[in-house]
Structure formats: C-alpha cells, structure tokens
Design an enzyme around this catalytic site. Sequence first.
Site, PDB file in Angstrom:
ATOM      1  N   HIS A  76       0.829  -1.216   0.000  1.00 20.40           N
ATOM      2  CA  HIS A  76       0.000   0.000   0.000  1.00 20.40           C
ATOM      3  C   HIS A  76       0.859   1.259   0.000  1.00 20.40           C
ATOM      4  O   HIS A  76       1.951   1.305   0.565  1.00 20.40           O
ATOM      5  CB  HIS A  76      -0.994  -0.001   1.160  1.00 20.40           C
ATOM      6  CG  HIS A  76      -0.411   0.077   2.542  1.00 20.40           C
ATOM      7  ND1 HIS A  76      -0.109   1.267   3.169  1.00 20.40           N
ATOM      8  CD2 HIS A  76      -0.110  -0.897   3.436  1.00 20.40           C
ATOM      9  CE1 HIS A  76       0.357   1.030   4.377  1.00 20.40           C
ATOM     10  NE2 HIS A  76       0.376  -0.277   4.564  1.00 20.40           N
ATOM     11  N   ASP A  78      -0.239   4.474   1.032  1.00 24.42           N
ATOM     12  CA  ASP A  78      -0.492   5.499   2.044  1.00 24.42           C
ATOM     13  C   ASP A  78       0.274   5.218   3.325  1.00 24.42           C
ATOM     14  O   ASP A  78       0.710   4.086   3.586  1.00 24.42           O
ATOM     15  CB  ASP A  78      -1.988   5.594   2.341  1.00 24.42           C
ATOM     16  CG  ASP A  78      -2.549   4.342   3.014  1.00 24.42           C
ATOM     17  OD1 ASP A  78      -2.215   3.229   2.554  1.00 24.42           O
ATOM     18  OD2 ASP A  78      -3.318   4.478   3.985  1.00 24.42           O
ATOM     19  N   ASP A 137       6.255   1.462   6.492  1.00 20.04           N
ATOM     20  CA  ASP A 137       4.923   0.857   6.426  1.00 20.04           C
ATOM     21  C   ASP A 137       4.077   1.737   5.513  1.00 20.04           C
ATOM     22  O   ASP A 137       3.483   2.702   5.951  1.00 20.04           O
ATOM     23  CB  ASP A 137       4.329   0.805   7.831  1.00 20.04           C
ATOM     24  CG  ASP A 137       2.928   0.224   7.868  1.00 20.04           C
ATOM     25  OD1 ASP A 137       2.483  -0.357   6.867  1.00 20.04           O
ATOM     26  OD2 ASP A 137       2.261   0.393   8.907  1.00 20.04           O
ATOM     27  N   GLU A 171      -4.919   1.937   2.790  1.00 19.75           N
ATOM     28  CA  GLU A 171      -4.934   0.740   3.633  1.00 19.75           C
ATOM     29  C   GLU A 171      -4.964   1.111   5.110  1.00 19.75           C
ATOM     30  O   GLU A 171      -5.618   0.445   5.916  1.00 19.75           O
ATOM     31  CB  GLU A 171      -3.700  -0.117   3.332  1.00 19.75           C
ATOM     32  CG  GLU A 171      -3.697  -1.485   4.026  1.00 19.75           C
ATOM     33  CD  GLU A 171      -3.074  -1.504   5.410  1.00 19.75           C
ATOM     34  OE1 GLU A 171      -3.179  -2.528   6.111  1.00 19.75           O
ATOM     35  OE2 GLU A 171      -2.486  -0.460   5.823  1.00 19.75           O
ATOM     36  N   GLU A 172      -4.275   2.194   5.468  1.00 16.35           N
ATOM     37  CA  GLU A 172      -4.156   2.562   6.868  1.00 16.35           C
ATOM     38  C   GLU A 172      -5.474   3.009   7.484  1.00 16.35           C
ATOM     39  O   GLU A 172      -5.609   3.037   8.711  1.00 16.35           O
ATOM     40  CB  GLU A 172      -3.111   3.680   7.029  1.00 16.35           C
ATOM     41  CG  GLU A 172      -1.685   3.275   6.676  1.00 16.35           C
ATOM     42  CD  GLU A 172      -1.067   2.304   7.676  1.00 16.35           C
ATOM     43  OE1 GLU A 172      -1.777   1.887   8.622  1.00 16.35           O
ATOM     44  OE2 GLU A 172       0.109   1.969   7.518  1.00 16.35           O
ATOM     45  N   ASP A 194       3.727  -6.352   3.809  1.00 15.22           N
ATOM     46  CA  ASP A 194       3.286  -5.254   4.671  1.00 15.22           C
ATOM     47  C   ASP A 194       3.431  -5.620   6.140  1.00 15.22           C
ATOM     48  O   ASP A 194       2.615  -5.227   6.970  1.00 15.22           O
ATOM     49  CB  ASP A 194       1.817  -4.912   4.332  1.00 15.22           C
ATOM     50  CG  ASP A 194       1.293  -3.714   5.087  1.00 15.22           C
ATOM     51  OD1 ASP A 194       2.105  -2.888   5.537  1.00 15.22           O
ATOM     52  OD2 ASP A 194       0.058  -3.613   5.245  1.00 15.22           O
ATOM     53  N   HIS A 376       4.122   3.665  12.511  1.00 17.50           N
ATOM     54  CA  HIS A 376       3.100   4.653  12.888  1.00 17.50           C
ATOM     55  C   HIS A 376       3.615   5.697  13.871  1.00 17.50           C
ATOM     56  O   HIS A 376       2.813   6.334  14.565  1.00 17.50           O
ATOM     57  CB  HIS A 376       1.857   3.983  13.464  1.00 17.50           C
ATOM     58  CG  HIS A 376       1.075   3.182  12.473  1.00 17.50           C
ATOM     59  ND1 HIS A 376      -0.256   2.857  12.658  1.00 17.50           N
ATOM     60  CD2 HIS A 376       1.422   2.637  11.284  1.00 17.50           C
ATOM     61  CE1 HIS A 376      -0.683   2.154  11.625  1.00 17.50           C
ATOM     62  NE2 HIS A 376       0.331   1.994  10.779  1.00 17.50           N
TER      63      HIS A 376
END
Length: 406
Positions: A76, A78, A137, A171-172, A194, A376
């Site tokens: 992904h 994003d 990520d 995705e997030e 991922d 994150h």
Amino acid sequence: MTPEERLLRYAQIDTTSDPNSASVPSSARQLDLLKVLKEEMIAMGVQEVVEDRGYLYGKIPSNLDHPVMSMGLIAHMDTSPDFCGGPVRPRKIERYDGADIALNSEVVLKSAEFPEMARFVGHDLIVTDGNTLLGADDKAGIAEIMTVAETLLTHPEIPHGEVCIAFTPDEEIGRGADGFDIAAFGADFAYTVDGGDAAGVCDETFNAASASVVVHGVSIHPGSAKNKMINALNVAMEFHALLPAQCRPENTEGREGFNHLNRMEGNVEQVRMEYIIRNHDAEEFARQKALFAQAAQFLNERAGRRLVEVAVTDSYYNMREVLKDQEWISEMAMQAVRDAGLQPFRESVRGGTDGARLTFMGLPCPNLGTGGANCHGRYEVCSIQQMHQVVQILMNLVAAASQLKK
C-alpha cells in the site's frame, strides 16, 4: 536500484491518508507516489500498467512455455494518519550497535523502551529525524516489490510465471481493498508485503469493527443546572468505564482482543467517540461488539431517555478462516523464508492488512514482512539487511510459483 535506495526516495513523498475524507484516494498526495511508481514501472518494462481510482496495477508476463499459476504481490502507498507524515527526512545508521539512537537533539530512540531493536544489532538502519514517521509501512514493501520486478525484467534468463503487481491507497484507514479489481489483477493467489520481521509469515489477523458512539446531553447554565443538566461529557466517561479496562490496547498482547477509544470530541450538549474493536476469535469478537449495545442500553434505561446511540460496523475478518483450507500458500512462504537462510515463524498479527479483506473477496493473500519496525510513529526504523532478505524471499516465491502448473 537497491531496495534501500528506493525506500529513501519513496519515503520523502508524503502519502498520509485522511480518515475524514470521502474521496478516493482519501488524500490527493497519495497520487504523487502513484505517478512516480507508474513511470518507473513503465520504464523498466512492466506490462499492462493501469491506474484506476488510486490503484496501480501491472504485470510481468510469464517467460515459460507452459501455463502455471499467476502470483500476485501487493503493497500500500499510504502512510498512517496517526502521526505526522511529512516532510520525511530519512537517514542511514551504519552497523547499529544496540545503543540508543539520537534522532534529533530532543528525541532519542531508547533501546530499553524498544527491546525489539536487539534483533537489528549489526544491521544498517534507515530512521527518521524524529519529527515524522518513516513510512516504511508500507513503502519498504513497495521498494522490495519494485526491486523484484526490476530483477526479473533485467534478467530474462530467470524462469518465472506471470507476476501480478498492485499498489493500493488508503490501507491505513481500512479502505485499501474497497476498489481493488481482483479480476483485472489476474492473480490466482497473492501476498501482501506489509509486515515487520523478514522471517514472519502472517496468515491470521484480527476480526475488526469500528464503533461510533454519540452521547446526547442537555446544556443548562451551571448556576441553575440542578435536575436539569445532562452533561454529555460525564455520560461519555461513564460509557467508556462500562467497557472493561483490561481490554484496552495498552493492557493486552498476543491473541487478546481490545476496544480502543481513538477519538473523542464534544461538549456538554453532545459528545462523539470513535472506537476500534479487535479480536482473533469470532465468538469473543461478537461478544465485544454486543457489549457496546449493552452499555448504551443500560445508560438509556437508567436515564429513561435515549442518551447514547451506538453504531457498530464490521471492517474485516480473520483471514485464517479462509486460509486454513489453503495451507499450501502459507507453507510456500515459510519455505521461501527458509531458502533465504532465515528461520520462519507464523504470526497472528495484532492488526489487519489489505490481504485480510482480499482473502474474503476471493484472492487468498497471506502477509509477509518488510524489515520494518516501530511503525506509525517517530521511532519507526527499517533494516537494510532485512530488506534484501525480503527481496530474496520474494524471488524464492517467484521460483516456487513457476512450478505450480494450472
């Protein structure tokens, strides 16, 4: 181009998704990375490169003289809105020695607080400047897939079946599979790239739901509020207290589920709260969701009026429920990890991936590691050595897939 060179380049493109946006993708900045990837894919010779509503697809055609199963690789674009997404200023740490890392003059990644950093001793790392997340990520996953694509296209002597590639938006924020075109993608099975440690193979995720809670109050001047005011803030706190404290993320681990209050805003008149609900076990998941309705019912009946409204929406389900009947896909990944010189381990991930939803949509899709950690947030890191190991694992999967005759 090496995977770390790609990550250093991609990380500098802010692709933070926006949970408050209804557009697709949720943030236009994700298209900045899509444009870069599209140009690179076309330049290296990827076929059928198609951009569709923020999704990017491509194919590396088989060079075999007989039909085999098509394998997909997905990552992904994003990055999480949980922390500042840019401008990202990544840098390399050579031969990490296990000591604390000063990300800037005020922010220190302390090894005692992040014991998982011990596995990176001796590795070269990519880190942030302490002001943003890194975006490994999942830009590390993108970098690794792109490196595999370039390797296959510049080395036609390597036998392989069709390899399908897809990069997804959002995705997030749980929307990565919303517009995924499985038929156009064309793979018989796939892997999302991922995860974390390169040796990890995930074929089990949480069952997931979101809960929106609205508390209605009555605002009266506090000087004349007796028997009149209903303070929505107080009721909201009561509601939250009715959910078991031991089932909060900060108090759980492993296969323990949780209820996570991740947003709250309001005043005396009205409060809105947003929760995410997670559990690997389907029956426990159902009980957790029911508890939200029970808490609301208790408060409403006690007040004799409708103070609390709850709406629970399922997000995705545990992919294990499907993949347990197709063990060969996970076993092939485990063997690919072994063939890369690592000891594989199966993960029951405390989260979800695009693969969880894609699996239930008909595309079996376990998740593989990327070499990243501490995602994150400002302490996110990625191991360059593990990135190269992931590339080797993916190449091993390409080789294994070339033996899967249709």
